[in-house]
Structure formats: C-alpha cells, structure tokens
Scaffold this motif. Structure first.
Motif, PDB file in Angstrom:
ATOM      1  N   LEU A  42       1.118  -1.261   0.127  1.00  0.00           N
ATOM      2  CA  LEU A  42      -0.158  -0.053   0.067  1.00  0.00           C
ATOM      3  C   LEU A  42       0.638   1.406  -0.269  1.00  0.00           C
ATOM      4  O   LEU A  42       0.477   1.839  -0.802  1.00  0.00           O
ATOM      5  CB  LEU A  42      -0.707  -0.216   0.913  1.00  0.00           C
ATOM      6  N   SER A  43       2.063   1.388   0.487  1.00  0.00           N
ATOM      7  CA  SER A  43       2.988   2.468   0.538  1.00  0.00           C
ATOM      8  C   SER A  43       3.327   2.658  -0.515  1.00  0.00           C
ATOM      9  O   SER A  43       3.586   4.500  -1.497  1.00  0.00           O
ATOM     10  CB  SER A  43       3.721   1.728   1.910  1.00  0.00           C
ATOM     11  N   LEU A  44       3.385   1.895  -1.629  1.00  0.00           N
ATOM     12  CA  LEU A  44       4.347   2.276  -2.872  1.00  0.00           C
ATOM     13  C   LEU A  44       3.000   2.245  -3.514  1.00  0.00           C
ATOM     14  O   LEU A  44       2.965   3.539  -4.335  1.00  0.00           O
ATOM     15  CB  LEU A  44       5.172   0.428  -3.202  1.00  0.00           C
ATOM     16  N   ALA A  45       2.233   1.632  -3.638  1.00  0.00           N
ATOM     17  CA  ALA A  45       1.121   2.805  -4.314  1.00  0.00           C
ATOM     18  C   ALA A  45       0.345   4.045  -3.950  1.00  0.00           C
ATOM     19  O   ALA A  45       0.052   4.740  -4.341  1.00  0.00           O
ATOM     20  CB  ALA A  45      -0.114   1.494  -3.777  1.00  0.00           C
ATOM     21  N   LEU A  46       0.942   4.737  -2.776  1.00  0.00           N
ATOM     22  CA  LEU A  46       0.727   5.878  -2.189  1.00  0.00           C
ATOM     23  C   LEU A  46       1.902   6.510  -2.459  1.00  0.00           C
ATOM     24  O   LEU A  46       1.662   7.438  -1.520  1.00  0.00           O
ATOM     25  CB  LEU A  46       0.825   5.785  -0.882  1.00  0.00           C
ATOM     26  N   GLY A  47       2.913   6.258  -3.710  1.00  0.00           N
ATOM     27  CA  GLY A  47       4.305   7.087  -3.526  1.00  0.00           C
ATOM     28  C   GLY A  47       5.289   7.273  -2.709  1.00  0.00           C
ATOM     29  O   GLY A  47       6.676   7.383  -3.168  1.00  0.00           O
ATOM     30  N   ASP A  60       8.724  -9.840 -13.861  1.00  0.00           N
ATOM     31  CA  ASP A  60       9.425  -9.646 -14.380  1.00  0.00           C
ATOM     32  C   ASP A  60       8.996  -8.015 -14.265  1.00  0.00           C
ATOM     33  O   ASP A  60       9.690  -6.468 -13.941  1.00  0.00           O
ATOM     34  CB  ASP A  60       9.455  -9.455 -15.702  1.00  0.00           C
ATOM     35  N   ARG A  61       7.581  -8.322 -13.047  1.00  0.00           N
ATOM     36  CA  ARG A  61       6.821  -6.690 -12.334  1.00  0.00           C
ATOM     37  C   ARG A  61       5.919  -7.621 -11.658  1.00  0.00           C
ATOM     38  O   ARG A  61       5.027  -8.376 -11.013  1.00  0.00           O
ATOM     39  CB  ARG A  61       5.837  -5.716 -13.064  1.00  0.00           C
ATOM     40  N   ALA A  62       5.849  -6.256 -10.516  1.00  0.00           N
ATOM     41  CA  ALA A  62       4.731  -6.464  -8.960  1.00  0.00           C
ATOM     42  C   ALA A  62       3.761  -5.233  -9.736  1.00  0.00           C
ATOM     43  O   ALA A  62       3.863  -4.392 -10.304  1.00  0.00           O
ATOM     44  CB  ALA A  62       5.644  -6.120  -8.126  1.00  0.00           C
ATOM     45  N   ASP A  63       2.518  -5.501  -9.364  1.00  0.00           N
ATOM     46  CA  ASP A  63       1.425  -4.372  -9.967  1.00  0.00           C
ATOM     47  C   ASP A  63       0.465  -4.027  -8.526  1.00  0.00           C
ATOM     48  O   ASP A  63       0.461  -5.556  -8.198  1.00  0.00           O
ATOM     49  CB  ASP A  63       0.848  -4.816 -11.261  1.00  0.00           C
ATOM     50  N   ILE A  64       0.791  -3.150  -8.167  1.00  0.00           N
ATOM     51  CA  ILE A  64      -0.776  -2.673  -7.082  1.00  0.00           C
ATOM     52  C   ILE A  64      -1.339  -2.192  -7.563  1.00  0.00           C
ATOM     53  O   ILE A  64      -1.080  -0.675  -7.864  1.00  0.00           O
ATOM     54  CB  ILE A  64       0.666  -2.332  -6.020  1.00  0.00           C
ATOM     55  N   LEU A  94      -5.932   4.279  -7.227  1.00  0.00           N
ATOM     56  CA  LEU A  94      -3.948   4.853  -7.430  1.00  0.00           C
ATOM     57  C   LEU A  94      -3.871   3.718  -7.839  1.00  0.00           C
ATOM     58  O   LEU A  94      -2.962   2.541  -7.410  1.00  0.00           O
ATOM     59  CB  LEU A  94      -3.393   4.784  -5.846  1.00  0.00           C
ATOM     60  N   ARG A  95      -2.986   3.411  -8.934  1.00  0.00           N
ATOM     61  CA  ARG A  95      -1.551   2.190  -8.947  1.00  0.00           C
ATOM     62  C   ARG A  95      -0.237   2.371  -9.336  1.00  0.00           C
ATOM     63  O   ARG A  95       0.387   3.309  -9.705  1.00  0.00           O
ATOM     64  CB  ARG A  95      -1.800   1.579 -10.892  1.00  0.00           C
ATOM     65  N   ARG A  96       0.485   1.972  -8.713  1.00  0.00           N
ATOM     66  CA  ARG A  96       2.312   1.443  -9.247  1.00  0.00           C
ATOM     67  C   ARG A  96       2.446   0.420  -9.601  1.00  0.00           C
ATOM     68  O   ARG A  96       1.888  -0.721  -9.242  1.00  0.00           O
ATOM     69  CB  ARG A  96       2.596   1.809  -7.361  1.00  0.00           C
ATOM     70  N   ALA A 106       3.544   5.354 -12.072  1.00  0.00           N
ATOM     71  CA  ALA A 106       2.522   5.508 -11.363  1.00  0.00           C
ATOM     72  C   ALA A 106       1.322   5.664 -12.638  1.00  0.00           C
ATOM     73  O   ALA A 106       1.636   6.255 -13.142  1.00  0.00           O
ATOM     74  CB  ALA A 106       3.302   6.414 -10.643  1.00  0.00           C
ATOM     75  N   PHE A 107      -0.046   5.926 -12.122  1.00  0.00           N
ATOM     76  CA  PHE A 107      -1.455   6.026 -12.084  1.00  0.00           C
ATOM     77  C   PHE A 107      -2.353   6.422 -11.750  1.00  0.00           C
ATOM     78  O   PHE A 107      -2.327   5.829  -9.775  1.00  0.00           O
ATOM     79  CB  PHE A 107      -1.556   4.671 -13.243  1.00  0.00           C
ATOM     80  N   ILE A 108      -2.818   7.658 -11.570  1.00  0.00           N
ATOM     81  CA  ILE A 108      -4.033   8.234 -10.503  1.00  0.00           C
ATOM     82  C   ILE A 108      -4.661   8.433 -11.774  1.00  0.00           C
ATOM     83  O   ILE A 108      -4.714   8.872 -12.199  1.00  0.00           O
ATOM     84  CB  ILE A 108      -3.570   9.644 -10.399  1.00  0.00           C
ATOM     85  N   GLY A 109      -6.506   7.465 -10.839  1.00  0.00           N
ATOM     86  CA  GLY A 109      -7.413   7.489 -12.305  1.00  0.00           C
ATOM     87  C   GLY A 109      -6.688   6.822 -13.520  1.00  0.00           C
ATOM     88  O   GLY A 109      -7.812   7.190 -14.824  1.00  0.00           O
ATOM     89  N   GLY A 110      -6.527   6.356 -13.784  1.00  0.00           N
ATOM     90  CA  GLY A 110      -6.088   5.441 -15.026  1.00  0.00           C
ATOM     91  C   GLY A 110      -4.911   5.982 -15.493  1.00  0.00           C
ATOM     92  O   GLY A 110      -4.833   5.539 -17.142  1.00  0.00           O
ATOM     93  N   MET A 111      -4.832   7.162 -15.439  1.00  0.00           N
ATOM     94  CA  MET A 111      -4.168   7.827 -16.180  1.00  0.00           C
ATOM     95  C   MET A 111      -2.337   8.430 -15.781  1.00  0.00           C
ATOM     96  O   MET A 111      -1.715   7.829 -14.185  1.00  0.00           O
ATOM     97  CB  MET A 111      -4.649   9.675 -16.258  1.00  0.00           C
ATOM     98  N   PRO A 112      -1.519   7.986 -16.613  1.00  0.00           N
ATOM     99  CA  PRO A 112      -0.527   8.638 -16.274  1.00  0.00           C
ATOM    100  C   PRO A 112       0.263   9.462 -15.310  1.00  0.00           C
ATOM    101  O   PRO A 112       0.035  10.482 -15.511  1.00  0.00           O
ATOM    102  CB  PRO A 112       0.826   8.241 -17.666  1.00  0.00           C
ATOM    103  N   ALA A 113       0.445   8.992 -14.278  1.00  0.00           N
ATOM    104  CA  ALA A 113       1.198  10.120 -12.994  1.00  0.00           C
ATOM    105  C   ALA A 113       2.170  10.192 -12.925  1.00  0.00           C
ATOM    106  O   ALA A 113       3.221   8.836 -12.860  1.00  0.00           O
ATOM    107  CB  ALA A 113       0.036  10.193 -12.251  1.00  0.00           C
ATOM    108  N   THR A 114       3.321  10.755 -11.729  1.00  0.00           N
ATOM    109  CA  THR A 114       4.641  10.747 -11.181  1.00  0.00           C
ATOM    110  C   THR A 114       4.123  10.231 -10.502  1.00  0.00           C
ATOM    111  O   THR A 114       3.701  10.244  -9.307  1.00  0.00           O
ATOM    112  CB  THR A 114       4.696  12.170 -11.640  1.00  0.00           C
ATOM    113  N   VAL A 115       5.931   9.776  -9.881  1.00  0.00           N
ATOM    114  CA  VAL A 115       5.631   9.479  -8.046  1.00  0.00           C
ATOM    115  C   VAL A 115       5.303  10.604  -6.991  1.00  0.00           C
ATOM    116  O   VAL A 115       4.092  10.235  -5.961  1.00  0.00           O
ATOM    117  CB  VAL A 115       6.837   8.357  -7.675  1.00  0.00           C
ATOM    118  N   GLN A 116       5.687  11.348  -7.546  1.00  0.00           N
ATOM    119  CA  GLN A 116       5.340  12.519  -6.334  1.00  0.00           C
ATOM    120  C   GLN A 116       4.586  12.861  -6.703  1.00  0.00           C
ATOM    121  O   GLN A 116       3.694  12.977  -5.547  1.00  0.00           O
ATOM    122  CB  GLN A 116       6.404  13.647  -6.963  1.00  0.00           C
ATOM    123  N   GLN A 117       3.312  12.878  -7.510  1.00  0.00           N
ATOM    124  CA  GLN A 117       1.877  12.914  -7.789  1.00  0.00           C
ATOM    125  C   GLN A 117       1.400  11.467  -6.796  1.00  0.00           C
ATOM    126  O   GLN A 117       0.937  12.003  -5.893  1.00  0.00           O
ATOM    127  CB  GLN A 117       1.411  13.177  -8.921  1.00  0.00           C
TER     128      GLN A 117
END
Length: 551
Positions: A42-47, A60-64, A94-96, A106-117
């Motif tokens: 959850l912490s990773l999904a929160l940035g 090859d990847r983790a998806d949260i 929120l997705r990471r 990082a994604f917010i609401g399905g849209m690409p975002a930054t980890v800072q966002q």
C-alpha cells in the motif's frame, strides 16, 4: 476510505484481492507470514520510494492498485482538478507498477502520473504509523504541529510563518540599505542616466523584426518594381504573353468538348488555371500601383536600425532585448529608490511586523486554550492505559519571535503521581511512548481529515489488561476513522470489526503469502492460536470465544 487493494507478484504474494470495511480492521498471522507486506504494498501505491527486489521471484514486475472512496474530501478533489487528473467524485484508483530492474510507473485514475503526484494524493488519504513513527513525537516540531492541528489552527500557523518571512525579508533589506546606502545611491544615479538615454531612444516591443523586413523591402525597391513588371510582361503585357495564348487554347479545347465530352475535365482544369493566373496578374498590378521608391523612408529606417543596434551593442544585449532591459532597469530603480528612502522601507518593515505580531498573538491565545484541553484529555487516557497517576502537559514557553510563533511547544509527561512533568524524550520508555502516542491519536482523531489510519504493530511492548484497553481505544478510534491494525495481541485482535489473517503456503517449491477474511468460527481459532501457541486446547478456544463475545 480504502475500499480495495489488489496485489500481483509482490515479494511472496502471487495474487491478492482484498476488500476493506469501515471501522476497525485487524490483521494477524504467525511471525514471518508477511503481515507487513500489505503495508509495504500500500505504501508503494501511495508513492513511497521503490527499490529493486520487490517483484516476486521469476516475475518481471509487481503491480499494486488501491481504490479509495473519496466523497467528502474537497481538498483532494481540488488537487485533482489543479493537476488535471481524472476523478468521478466518488472513487479514486491509485496504481504502481514496479519492474524487476527497479523502474516504476505510476497511475492516478487510470492516467499516467508521477510518483510525486502519487505521494501528494496519498497524503489526503492515508496515515501510516509504524513502531518507529512514535519517535516523531519526540521532535518539538511534530509536537507543535500536533497542537496546532488539534486547535484547528494549522492554517493560522501557516499564515504566521508566511508573514514572519515577509517581515524578515524587509528587515534584511533595510539593514542592507543602511550598510550600502552610498553604493545604492551611486547605482541609482547611474541607472537614471542609462534610463534617460534609453528613454530618448524609446525602443518598442517587437519592432526590430518588422524594421528589418521594411529595410529589406525599401533597399530593394527598384528590383522589386522591375521584377513585378517583368512578371506582368510574361503574363499579359508582353508581345508573346501567356494569357492570350491560353485564351486561344481555351476556345480550341471548348470546341473539342462539344465533339467529345470526355475532354471536359481537361477543359475545366484549364479554366481553373486561367482564373488563377488572372488573379495573379491583378495582384501584381495592385502591388506595382502602391509600390514606389521612397529614399527618405529608407534613410529613416536605416537610422533607426543603426540607433537600436548601437544601443544594444553598448549594453551587450540583442536589439530586440532592449525593451526587456529597460523594464529590468525600471524595476531595479524602484527597489533602489525604496532602499535609499530609509523612511519608506522602515514603514513597510514596521507594518509587516505588526501584521505578523497580531497573527502570532492570535495563535498564542488559541494554543493556550487548546494546550489546557489537550493536556487534560490525554492525561485521562493515560489513566486508562495503566499510567495511573501519570500526567500529560503541553508546555508553552515564551521564546523570541520566529516563523513558529511567540512560544515553543513541548510535550511533558509525569509517569507517576507526585513527579514533576519532564520532556517526553527524557522520561518515556518505549512502552510508555507507544501508549502516549495512541492516546494522542485517539484524542486528536476528530480534528484530522485523513480518512484512513494504519498502525503497524504499534502495540509492541504491552500486554494483559493494557492490551485490552489499547484494543478498545483503537475500536473507539474506528468510530471516527477507518482504522487498520497489524497486531500480535489477542486482546487487540478480538476488538476488530473485520479480521484478516495472513498465512503462508508452499506451491511448486515457492513460499507464497495469502490474506483471508475470517468468519466468526475462524476468528475464534485465530485468537486461540494467539493466546495458546501451537497446541490449542478446548479451554483456549473457550477463552478466545469469551474474549470475542466480550469485545
């Protein structure tokens, strides 16, 4: 509140889908089962900062992904609007995605975002408290922020800091003006001369390029006129001009069309070309009628270009930058005039100080009222947490004016009756600090606006009756917030309204972790395990059932 958490190929989790309820949720499991994996994911999904090695072995990847119910969070809605991120006013996802090589998306609401966002959005949604988070209580800055939040004066505290910095900047400018008065006066005199000279030239924004174009046209006037006339000779005015020949061709082709309709497309194309050429001829004629040699205007333009170029070379800028240079000089001159005029600068400084001081005094009064109320409430909670006779005190010590206000805020505690309260950092043991921290969370819960609070084994170091009271307090906190607690204490687990159990299993030679919601009977077995260890007796089961029934 947190609604769902979906984890794929993270550490020892292959696939996990969790749904969360409101209120108080407990998460239990044997040591090493991976209880903290949920918090880490959850912490990773929160940035939170991601590191390599969190993807499951062979993947090859983790998806949260974490979904939140966000109705009633206007500040978050405003933040999403400001960043042009999608939201349906009810739910936010929120997705990471973290790759095995350490890269992440990082994604917010399905849209690409930054980890800072992600991190900024997460600050509106979740507070996570670990064992180590208690140590933040030892910092006076955190203690001050806690008091201001409880008093509902965080915004006022921000205004105090802002106005202190504004006053301090004016104060520094006044001191610098007094120390450098002569240098400022010389610079001001020089600027006035330069502005006077530049003002006489009066450069106009965006004039350089049009001047260059006009100069090119005027200096080549004879050639332009001669060239235009030559073009018209070819088109319509010459002995063998094109237009009469094309007209004859047009009549000939039209006669052929009357014999064969398939030639109509060719005739139409020729008609269109003739129309275009006629318009070209008319355009050239209009140009020649209004174009004439103007040596006087050419001389004016050349003089203007030379003047602008000379001034620009003198001040080492491009000619088109002269207007910007003039604006910079005017701004600097206004600053210098203020510095040279000690009286005006001193008046501004005095006004800024008065504004700051008025706000700081208001904040002090609010802090005094809140400090007394907070001290009494936390002292009461300490009695419930087996700190009998203990006393909590929020001390306000007058200090030199600063961005933090007119007083220093410090938490003091007396662990026993008859002792003098001393700074929290000097008297509280790890267990006491944990209990005091929980008391503060419970008392201040109504003042916060973050809907979800997660506690990662914050009940370490306590047991017995105190553990039961801790569970009751966490349950009480769950009436105000969504509370998720990772615990090893049966007394705390029994108080949960939702119970999740973490376990491990072996599959194809790999260790995998899973989390399951427990039924009423399964809860009895799990609480019994926490009470009795490996061998669960009938007595232990009865004890667990009684504990759950009592809760």
């Amino acid at each position: 509140m947190l609604q769902t958490l979906t984890i794929r190929d993270f550490v020892i989790v292959d696939q996990l889908n969790l749904e969360f309820d409101r209120g108080f949720t407990v998460l239990t499991g044997e040591t090493g089962a991976g209880k903290s994996i949920l918090i880490d994911a959850l912490s990773l999904a929160l940035g939170a900062r991601g590191e390599g090695g969190v993807t499951r072995s062979g993947c090859d990847r983790a998806d949260i992904s974490a979904s939140f119910h966000i109705a009633g969070l206007p500040d978050l809605q405003q933040w999403l609007d400001e960043h042009e991120l999608p939201s349906d006013d009810q739910q936010l996802l929120l997705r990471r995605v973290i790759y095995a090589d350490g890269r992440s998306k990082a994604f917010i609401g399905g849209m690409p975002a930054t980890v800072q966002q992600l991190r900024e959005a997460g600050e509106f949604l979740v507070d996570i408290y670990s064992q180590h988070a208690h140590h933040s209580l030892l910092k006076t800055s955190y203690q001050r922020q806690t008091l201001d939040l409880y008093a509902g004066q965080s915004a006022l505290a921000g205004d105090v800091a802002q106005h202190f910095h504004a006053w301090h900047a004016l104060h520094e400018r006044r001191l610098a003006a007094e120390q450098n008065a002569a240098a400022y006066a010389d610079e001001l005199a020089e600027l006035r001369d330069q502005l006077r000279e530049l003002g006489q030239l009066a450069p106009v924004a965006d004039e350089w390029e049009p001047l260059q174009q006009e100069h090119a046209r005027l200096s080549n006037g004879a050639g332009l006129i001669a060239g235009g006339e030559a073009c018209r000779q070819i088109l319509s005015e010459g002995e063998y001009s094109v237009m009469p020949q094309l007209s004859a061709l047009q009549h000939k082709l039209q006669a052929l069309v009357e014999l064969d309709e398939t030639l109509k497309e060719a005739a139409d194309t020729l008609d269109s070309a003739i129309i275009q050429l006629e318009e070209t001829d008319r355009s050239l004629n209009r140009y020649l009628q209004r174009t004439e040699l103007d040596p006087e205007r050419l001389a004016e333009v050349e003089s203007r270009i030379q003047a602008l170029h000379g001034m620009a070379r003198k001040h080492r800028v491009r000619p088109e930058e002269l207007t910007e240079l003039m604006a910079q000089w005017q701004q600097r001159m206004a600053e210098l005039e203020l510095m040279v005029d000690d009286g005006q600068l001193a008046q501004q400084e005095k006004a800024a100080w008065q504004t700051y001081h008025d706000l700081a005094q208001r904040l002090s009064k609010e802090r005094q009222v809140a400090a007394q109320r907070l001290s009494a409430l936390i002292s009461t909670e300490m009695q419930r947490l087996s700190l009998s006779g203990g006393r909590f005190e929020v001390a306000l010590a007058e200090q030199q004016a600063s961005a933090q206000g007119l007083e220093q805020v410090e938490f003091l505690v007396a662990g026993h009756a008859g002792t003098v309260p001393r700074p929290l950092s000097k008297v509280a043991s790890g267990g006491e600090l944990s209990r005091i921290s929980l008391a503060i969370r419970v008392v201040t819960a109504q003042q916060g606006d973050i809907p979800t609070m997660i506690f990662d084994e914050v009940d370490v170091g306590i047991g017995g009756g105190v553990a039961e009271i801790v569970g009751q307090l966490l349950k009480q906190l769950g009436q105000e917030r969504q509370v998720l607690v990772i615990t090893h204490l049966p007394q705390v687990a029994a108080q949960g309204q939702q119970h999740l159990r973490v376990s491990k299993r072996q599959q194809d030679g790999l260790t995998l972790s899973r989390i399951d919601p427990l039924s009423a009977n399964e809860r009895i077995s799990e609480v019994a395990r926490m009470l009795g260890g490996v061998d669960i007796t009938e007595t232990t089961l009865q004890h667990a059932a009684e504990m759950l029934a009592k809760a």
